[in-house]
Motif scaffolding. Sequence first.
Motif, short mmCIF file in Angstrom:
data_model
loop_
_atom_site.label_atom_id
_atom_site.label_comp_id
_atom_site.label_asym_id
_atom_site.label_seq_id
_atom_site.Cartn_x
_atom_site.Cartn_y
_atom_site.Cartn_z
N ALA A 8 -19.99 36.03 4.40
CA ALA A 8 -20.70 36.26 5.66
C ALA A 8 -20.29 35.25 6.72
N ALA A 9 -20.14 34.00 6.30
CA ALA A 9 -19.71 32.96 7.24
C ALA A 9 -18.33 33.27 7.78
N ARG A 10 -17.47 33.82 6.94
CA ARG A 10 -16.12 34.20 7.39
C ARG A 10 -16.19 35.31 8.43
N VAL A 11 -17.07 36.30 8.19
CA VAL A 11 -17.22 37.38 9.17
C VAL A 11 -17.69 36.84 10.51
N LEU A 12 -18.60 35.86 10.46
CA LEU A 12 -19.14 35.30 11.71
C LEU A 12 -18.09 34.53 12.50
N SER A 13 -16.98 34.16 11.85
CA SER A 13 -15.95 33.40 12.56
C SER A 13 -14.76 34.28 12.95
N LEU A 14 -14.91 35.61 12.86
CA LEU A 14 -13.80 36.51 13.20
C LEU A 14 -13.31 36.27 14.62
N THR A 15 -11.99 36.18 14.73
CA THR A 15 -11.40 36.04 16.06
C THR A 15 -10.04 36.73 16.06
N LEU A 16 -9.56 37.10 17.23
CA LEU A 16 -8.26 37.77 17.33
C LEU A 16 -7.18 36.84 16.81
N ASP A 17 -6.36 37.33 15.88
CA ASP A 17 -5.35 36.47 15.27
C ASP A 17 -4.13 36.38 16.19
N PHE A 327 -12.90 47.64 8.03
CA PHE A 327 -13.12 46.31 7.44
C PHE A 327 -12.24 46.15 6.21
N HIS A 328 -11.54 45.02 6.12
CA HIS A 328 -10.73 44.72 4.94
C HIS A 328 -11.56 43.82 4.03
N GLN A 329 -12.08 44.41 2.96
CA GLN A 329 -13.07 43.69 2.15
C GLN A 329 -12.48 42.50 1.39
N ASP A 330 -11.19 42.55 1.06
CA ASP A 330 -10.60 41.47 0.26
C ASP A 330 -10.54 40.16 1.04
N HIS A 331 -10.31 40.25 2.36
CA HIS A 331 -10.11 39.04 3.16
C HIS A 331 -11.16 38.87 4.25
N GLN A 332 -12.15 39.76 4.30
CA GLN A 332 -13.17 39.75 5.38
C GLN A 332 -12.48 39.78 6.75
N GLU A 333 -11.49 40.65 6.87
CA GLU A 333 -10.79 40.86 8.14
C GLU A 333 -11.19 42.20 8.72
N LEU A 334 -10.94 42.36 10.00
CA LEU A 334 -11.24 43.63 10.67
C LEU A 334 -10.00 44.08 11.43
N TYR A 335 -9.72 45.38 11.34
CA TYR A 335 -8.65 45.96 12.15
C TYR A 335 -9.28 46.99 13.09
N SER A 336 -8.81 47.01 14.34
CA SER A 336 -9.36 47.97 15.30
C SER A 336 -8.22 48.66 16.04
N GLY A 337 -8.41 49.93 16.34
CA GLY A 337 -7.40 50.71 17.07
C GLY A 337 -8.02 51.29 18.33
N GLY A 338 -7.22 51.39 19.40
CA GLY A 338 -7.80 51.84 20.66
C GLY A 338 -6.88 52.71 21.49
N LYS A 339 -7.40 53.10 22.64
CA LYS A 339 -6.65 53.96 23.57
C LYS A 339 -5.48 53.21 24.21
N ILE A 343 -3.16 48.24 17.60
CA ILE A 343 -4.04 47.91 16.49
C ILE A 343 -4.13 46.38 16.47
N LEU A 344 -5.35 45.87 16.54
CA LEU A 344 -5.56 44.42 16.56
C LEU A 344 -6.15 43.94 15.23
N ALA A 345 -5.73 42.74 14.82
CA ALA A 345 -6.24 42.13 13.59
C ALA A 345 -7.19 40.99 13.95
N TRP A 346 -8.40 41.06 13.42
CA TRP A 346 -9.42 40.02 13.64
C TRP A 346 -9.61 39.30 12.31
N VAL A 347 -9.40 37.98 12.31
CA VAL A 347 -9.43 37.25 11.04
C VAL A 347 -10.40 36.08 11.12
N PRO A 348 -10.93 35.65 9.98
CA PRO A 348 -11.87 34.52 9.98
C PRO A 348 -11.14 33.22 10.31
#
Length: 385
Positions: A8-17, A327-339, A343-348
């Motif tokens: 959870a702490a890792r998710v709270l520190s997500l930022t654009l890599d 959500f990438h559960q193994d690393h608590q990362e998030l990927y997002s895709g847009g118009k 595709i952006l990677a958000w990492v702890p």
Amino acid sequence: MSAADTRAARVLSLTLDPDRDVDRIHGNGINTIDIEAVEGRYMLSGGADGVIVIYDLENYSGKLQYTCKAVCTVGRSSRHVHKFSVETVQWYPFDTGMFVSSSFDKTMKVWDTETLKPAEVFQFEGNVYSHHLSPIARKHSLVAVGTNNPKIQLCDLKSGSRIHVLQGHRAEVLSVRWSPRYEHILATASADSKVNVWDVRRASGSLFTLDQHNGEKSKASAEAVNTAHNGRVNGLCFTSDGLYLLTTGTDDRMRLWNSASGENTLVNYGKVCNESRKKLQFAVSRGCSPDFVFVPCGSSVAVYALHTGELVTMLRGHYNNVDCCEFHQDHQELYSGGKDSNILAWVPVLRTADVEDESNNDNKGAAGLSAVNPAFQDAWSSDED
């Protein structure tokens, strides 16, 4: 600190890599992404241009800065490419040798990953908004399909035929999701403001229809009885344990439901802006304490605490509307895709101070975390009394 607290702490520190890029292949918006659960290594994307891309997320460069490479593409030059916008892509849950895509060209294609050719093509009468394979089913190989016909189609991957139709909605079906807990339970969301929950072994209709007012007729006008939202319902997501179901609607609301009883838990997430006419792909964290929800919101991704409804942070980095996140559960990362075709990677990224605090205060546990972010205070206030 327990493993769930740490995640959870890792998710709270997500930022654009700043050190990680994802190959830019799509010439148009990205509607849908999916990360396979077998190795957690390969990601699919489907675009408004009909193109499908497979990326390798692993970093083999030995350098901090790297690009997640596109390992193969079903591009415009392929004779098998979707003619119109790809709305959903999904890996076969047990094996990366197969994936399924569906499109506004009225088809759903089952692909052989090795040859990048369809092993099966299902044709429908209308645009396909959403499809979903059960993440756990061993007794059936059904794909649920939502189209602009109110009837939900169930297609059998083994026989290659459509075997069943679920009737109960009155408008197009924008999102379909199987329960990750019970392999025969399916949730469907429609432009008719309703969410139905089905046991697909029963032919007699849905188990129940979600009611935002929990049966209190005084709050609901006659027409609004048994509606999940006061608008189109375009997003569905179960929590990883299957105990709760989240829904999003064009009434700018997100609701959390008890998936066994259908009861609205009445968690207030505030205004969750949602202008999408189609399916909205949002995500829930897994294995965190507490858990979080990631929802596209304009050109940002809003992060909410699942059970308190608190808006924890906004992830900003896209130049245009975000359409999907995973959500990438193994690393608590998030990927997002847009118009913006990105595709952006958000990492702890734990701040240096937090890392030092962790080493100095190994035993502080929850109390230390609540100082880092207020999202934890509700979850653990009982510990601090």
